[in-house]
Each structure stands twice: as C-alpha cells, then as structure tokens.
Design an enzyme around this catalytic site. Structure first.
Site, PDB file in Angstrom:
ATOM      1  N   GLY A 124      56.112  17.596  43.150  1.00 10.57           N
ATOM      2  CA  GLY A 124      55.389  18.297  44.210  1.00 10.57           C
ATOM      3  C   GLY A 124      53.987  18.764  43.871  1.00 10.57           C
ATOM      4  O   GLY A 124      53.130  18.856  44.741  1.00 10.57           O
TER       5      GLY A 124
ATOM      6  N   GLU B 218      52.288  24.635  40.258  1.00  5.83           N
ATOM      7  CA  GLU B 218      53.437  24.421  41.155  1.00  5.83           C
ATOM      8  C   GLU B 218      52.959  24.156  42.580  1.00  5.83           C
ATOM      9  O   GLU B 218      51.835  24.514  42.951  1.00  5.83           O
ATOM     10  CB  GLU B 218      54.288  25.685  41.143  1.00  5.83           C
ATOM     11  CG  GLU B 218      55.755  25.584  40.845  1.00  5.83           C
ATOM     12  CD  GLU B 218      56.606  24.492  41.390  1.00  5.83           C
ATOM     13  OE1 GLU B 218      56.121  23.402  41.765  1.00  5.83           O
ATOM     14  OE2 GLU B 218      57.815  24.725  41.449  1.00  5.83           O
ATOM     15  N   ASP B 219      53.807  23.530  43.363  1.00  3.58           N
ATOM     16  CA  ASP B 219      53.471  23.321  44.775  1.00  3.58           C
ATOM     17  C   ASP B 219      53.781  24.565  45.603  1.00  3.58           C
ATOM     18  O   ASP B 219      52.987  25.002  46.411  1.00  3.58           O
ATOM     19  CB  ASP B 219      54.192  22.083  45.347  1.00  3.58           C
ATOM     20  CG  ASP B 219      55.697  22.079  45.092  1.00  3.58           C
ATOM     21  OD1 ASP B 219      56.217  23.010  44.438  1.00  3.58           O
ATOM     22  OD2 ASP B 219      56.360  21.125  45.532  1.00  3.58           O
TER      23      ASP B 219
ATOM     24  N   ASP C  14      59.356  29.495  46.100  1.00  2.74           N
ATOM     25  CA  ASP C  14      60.270  29.764  47.208  1.00  2.74           C
ATOM     26  C   ASP C  14      61.227  30.873  46.772  1.00  2.74           C
ATOM     27  O   ASP C  14      60.896  32.048  46.876  1.00  2.74           O
ATOM     28  CB  ASP C  14      60.969  28.442  47.535  1.00  2.74           C
ATOM     29  CG  ASP C  14      61.856  28.507  48.761  1.00  2.74           C
ATOM     30  OD1 ASP C  14      61.628  29.364  49.623  1.00  2.74           O
ATOM     31  OD2 ASP C  14      62.791  27.695  48.861  1.00  2.74           O
TER      32      ASP C  14
ATOM     33  N   LYS D 222      56.065  31.399  49.419  1.00  2.00           N
ATOM     34  CA  LYS D 222      56.931  31.748  50.550  1.00  2.00           C
ATOM     35  C   LYS D 222      57.690  33.008  50.159  1.00  2.00           C
ATOM     36  O   LYS D 222      58.869  32.954  49.792  1.00  2.00           O
ATOM     37  CB  LYS D 222      57.905  30.580  50.777  1.00  2.00           C
ATOM     38  CG  LYS D 222      58.254  30.299  52.222  1.00  2.00           C
ATOM     39  CD  LYS D 222      59.406  29.332  52.316  1.00  2.00           C
ATOM     40  CE  LYS D 222      58.996  27.904  52.553  1.00  2.00           C
ATOM     41  NZ  LYS D 222      60.176  26.998  52.619  1.00  2.00           N
TER      42      LYS D 222
ATOM     43  N   PHE E 168      60.094  25.263  56.622  1.00  2.39           N
ATOM     44  CA  PHE E 168      60.026  24.144  55.695  1.00  2.39           C
ATOM     45  C   PHE E 168      58.688  23.429  55.872  1.00  2.39           C
ATOM     46  O   PHE E 168      58.356  22.982  56.960  1.00  2.39           O
ATOM     47  CB  PHE E 168      61.186  23.181  55.914  1.00  2.39           C
ATOM     48  CG  PHE E 168      61.357  22.241  54.763  1.00  2.39           C
ATOM     49  CD1 PHE E 168      62.024  22.653  53.620  1.00  2.39           C
ATOM     50  CD2 PHE E 168      60.798  20.966  54.805  1.00  2.39           C
ATOM     51  CE1 PHE E 168      62.152  21.793  52.539  1.00  2.39           C
ATOM     52  CE2 PHE E 168      60.933  20.115  53.730  1.00  2.39           C
ATOM     53  CZ  PHE E 168      61.610  20.522  52.591  1.00  2.39           C
ATOM     54  N   VAL E 169      57.911  23.362  54.801  1.00  2.30           N
ATOM     55  CA  VAL E 169      56.583  22.753  54.886  1.00  2.30           C
ATOM     56  C   VAL E 169      56.524  21.437  54.106  1.00  2.30           C
ATOM     57  O   VAL E 169      57.264  21.241  53.144  1.00  2.30           O
ATOM     58  CB  VAL E 169      55.473  23.717  54.385  1.00  2.30           C
ATOM     59  CG1 VAL E 169      55.330  24.902  55.314  1.00  2.30           C
ATOM     60  CG2 VAL E 169      55.756  24.192  52.956  1.00  2.30           C
TER      61      VAL E 169
ATOM     62  N   ASP F   7      57.536  17.324  49.862  1.00  6.70           N
ATOM     63  CA  ASP F   7      58.257  16.254  50.553  1.00  6.70           C
ATOM     64  C   ASP F   7      59.362  16.770  51.460  1.00  6.70           C
ATOM     65  O   ASP F   7      59.857  17.885  51.306  1.00  6.70           O
ATOM     66  CB  ASP F   7      58.906  15.315  49.529  1.00  6.70           C
ATOM     67  CG  ASP F   7      60.113  15.960  48.850  1.00  6.70           C
ATOM     68  OD1 ASP F   7      59.951  17.047  48.250  1.00  6.70           O
ATOM     69  OD2 ASP F   7      61.230  15.408  48.959  1.00  6.70           O
TER      70      ASP F   7
ATOM     71  N   ARG G  31      54.656  13.261  51.082  1.00  7.45           N
ATOM     72  CA  ARG G  31      53.891  13.831  49.965  1.00  7.45           C
ATOM     73  C   ARG G  31      52.416  13.447  50.029  1.00  7.45           C
ATOM     74  O   ARG G  31      51.561  14.152  49.521  1.00  7.45           O
ATOM     75  CB  ARG G  31      54.445  13.327  48.622  1.00  7.45           C
ATOM     76  CG  ARG G  31      55.829  13.819  48.268  1.00  7.45           C
ATOM     77  CD  ARG G  31      56.098  13.535  46.795  1.00  7.45           C
ATOM     78  NE  ARG G  31      57.512  13.573  46.448  1.00  7.45           N
ATOM     79  CZ  ARG G  31      58.174  14.685  46.114  1.00  7.45           C
ATOM     80  NH1 ARG G  31      57.556  15.838  46.093  1.00  7.45           N
ATOM     81  NH2 ARG G  31      59.455  14.636  45.800  1.00  7.45           N
TER      82      ARG G  31
HETATM   83  P1  IMP Z   1      62.340  27.702  44.049  1.00  5.78           P
HETATM   84  O1  IMP Z   1      63.028  27.516  42.736  1.00  5.78           O
HETATM   85  O2  IMP Z   1      63.310  28.080  45.136  1.00  5.78           O
HETATM   86  O3  IMP Z   1      61.155  28.630  44.005  1.00  5.78           O
HETATM   87  O4  IMP Z   1      61.925  26.266  44.491  1.00  5.78           O
HETATM   88  C1  IMP Z   1      60.726  25.764  44.418  1.00  5.78           C
HETATM   89  C2  IMP Z   1      60.825  24.286  44.710  1.00  5.78           C
HETATM   90  O5  IMP Z   1      61.580  23.983  45.883  1.00  5.78           O
HETATM   91  C3  IMP Z   1      59.422  23.797  44.976  1.00  5.78           C
HETATM   92  O6  IMP Z   1      58.824  23.361  43.790  1.00  5.78           O
HETATM   93  C4  IMP Z   1      59.655  22.677  45.964  1.00  5.78           C
HETATM   94  O7  IMP Z   1      59.838  21.472  45.280  1.00  5.78           O
HETATM   95  C5  IMP Z   1      60.911  23.040  46.706  1.00  5.78           C
HETATM   96  N1  IMP Z   1      60.600  23.653  48.013  1.00  5.78           N
HETATM   97  C6  IMP Z   1      60.755  24.941  48.369  1.00  5.78           C
HETATM   98  N2  IMP Z   1      60.365  25.165  49.631  1.00  5.78           N
HETATM   99  C7  IMP Z   1      59.939  23.977  50.103  1.00  5.78           C
HETATM  100  C8  IMP Z   1      59.372  23.548  51.376  1.00  5.78           C
HETATM  101  O8  IMP Z   1      59.175  24.313  52.340  1.00  5.78           O
HETATM  102  N3  IMP Z   1      59.033  22.236  51.457  1.00  5.78           N
HETATM  103  C9  IMP Z   1      59.206  21.353  50.438  1.00  5.78           C
HETATM  104  N4  IMP Z   1      59.703  21.708  49.237  1.00  5.78           N
HETATM  105  C10 IMP Z   1      60.080  23.005  49.070  1.00  5.78           C
HETATM  106 MG    MG Z   2      58.571  21.514  43.102  1.00  9.76          MG
END
Ligand code: IMP
Ligand code: MG
Length: 172
Positions: free
Chosen positions: A42, A97-98, A101, A129, A150-151, A157, A163
């Site tokens: 990402g 990071e992208d 979340d 987020k 969801f973005v 992706d 992507r």
């Molecule tokens: P976390 O461990 O929950 O913070 O997850 C982060 C990862 O989940 C990111 O690096 C993304 O790859 C994926 N992710 C979380 N939210 C989204 C979204 O809205 N769209 C796409 N990928 C997401």
């Molecule tokens: Mg990611």
C-alpha cells in the site's frame, strides 16, 4: 470500473501535502542516518513520491506484513511476509505507511524495528482513520485524516485493485 468512485483527496492535494511532509521530515532527520521502510504494498506510491522530495541522504527498504484483525478480540494477529534487507541497527527509521486504521500493524512493526536495535523509529502515514483505532498509537507525520469509510487509490486497494489511481477515493 471507475465511474462509481467518489474522489476524496485529489492528486494535487496529495502532491502539495507530500512536499509539506518532506520539509518536516528534512528538518527532523537532518544529520541522522535515515532509513525509509515502506510497508508493502500500500505505501509504494506514497513512498516513491515522498523520498523524491526529501533532500537528505537516505536508504530505502521494504517490509511486508499482513494483519488479520479479529473483530471480537482487541488485538489482531500480524504475520511477517518479508523482513528488512538492510542492517538497521543504530539507524533512524521512518516507517512509511498508506493508512493507520486500527493501529495494530504500526504497533507491531514499530516494536519489531526497536528489537532490531534501531536508534529511533518514527512513522509517516499518508492517511489516518482515527475512529477505528484499537491500539493507542499515532503516526508522527500524517498526510490526511479520513472518515471511517473504506478508501482506495494511490496505493490502497480493494481486492488488489485500484492501487494505481492517482487520487484517494471511496467506492459507492
Ligand atoms: P491497521 O493494522 O488496522 O492499522 O491496518 C492498516 C492496514 O490495513 C493498512 O496498511 C491497509 O493496508 C489496510 N487498510 C485499512 N483501512 C483501509 C482502507 O480504507 N482501504 C484500504 N486498505 C485499508
Ligand atoms: Mg498497508
């Protein structure tokens, strides 16, 4: 395929914000041993654009982790699919990071990098987020806060697609 997408953040907005973040990073990492570690896949588009703006000597590496968030328990399970190639002992690390979340991935990766003996660990995330956080963690450099939707696009992706979009959007 692309007519059901609402643009949330434009290409120009991403470009401008990336430059601003690069200026902050330059200020904070001047004179340090900077290694930018992108989390695959990402972060790839953001990392490419960000490092081109950072006017400092730096190294680039990648890690690939997959996080299986289990909704009913507070912490997900993170698996390393690809570890760093570089020796990061005593280096100043910037995780790229992208999106942050739940925060589970960043928390895990930060700890792993600390265990490897990095001197410092910071994170630049294109998106944040905050409403979905399960771990009390923040990125040091954030491009944009997004609502709990969801973005997709600019690296992010849906089922491995979208992507390559040059903007961030939501699917209807
Ligand atoms: P976390 O461990 O929950 O913070 O997850 C982060 C990862 O989940 C990111 O690096 C993304 O790859 C994926 N992710 C979380 N939210 C989204 C979204 O809205 N769209 C796409 N990928 C997401
Ligand atoms: Mg990611």
């Amino acid at each position: 395929m692309l007519d059901n997408i609402n643009i949330l953040i434009t290409r120009k907005e991403i470009e401008d914000r990336t430059k601003e973040l690069a200026r902050e990073i330059e200020k904070d990492f001047k004179g340090k041993d900077l290694v930018c570690i992108g989390l695959l896949k990402g972060s790839v588009l953001f990392l490419c654009d960000l490092v081109k703006e950072i006017q400092l000597p730096l190294q680039i590496d990648f890690m690939s982790v997959s996080s299986y968030g289990i909704e009913t328990i507070s912490k997900g399970v993170v698996k390393i699919l690809k570890d760093t190639d570089l020796d990061i002992k005593d280096k100043d690390i910037l995780i790229v990071e992208d999106i942050i979340d739940t925060g589970i991935t960043l928390d895990y990766v930060k700890n792993l990098i600390r265990i490897k003996g990095a001197k410092s660990v910071k994170c630049a995330s294109l998106l944040d987020k905050p409403e979905r956080r399960k771990v009390n963690i923040e990125a040091d450099y954030i491009g944009f806060k997004v609502p709990d939707k969801f973005v997709i696009g600019y690296g992010l992706d849906y089922d491995q697609l979208y992507r390559n979009l040059p903007y961030i959007g939501t699917i209807e």
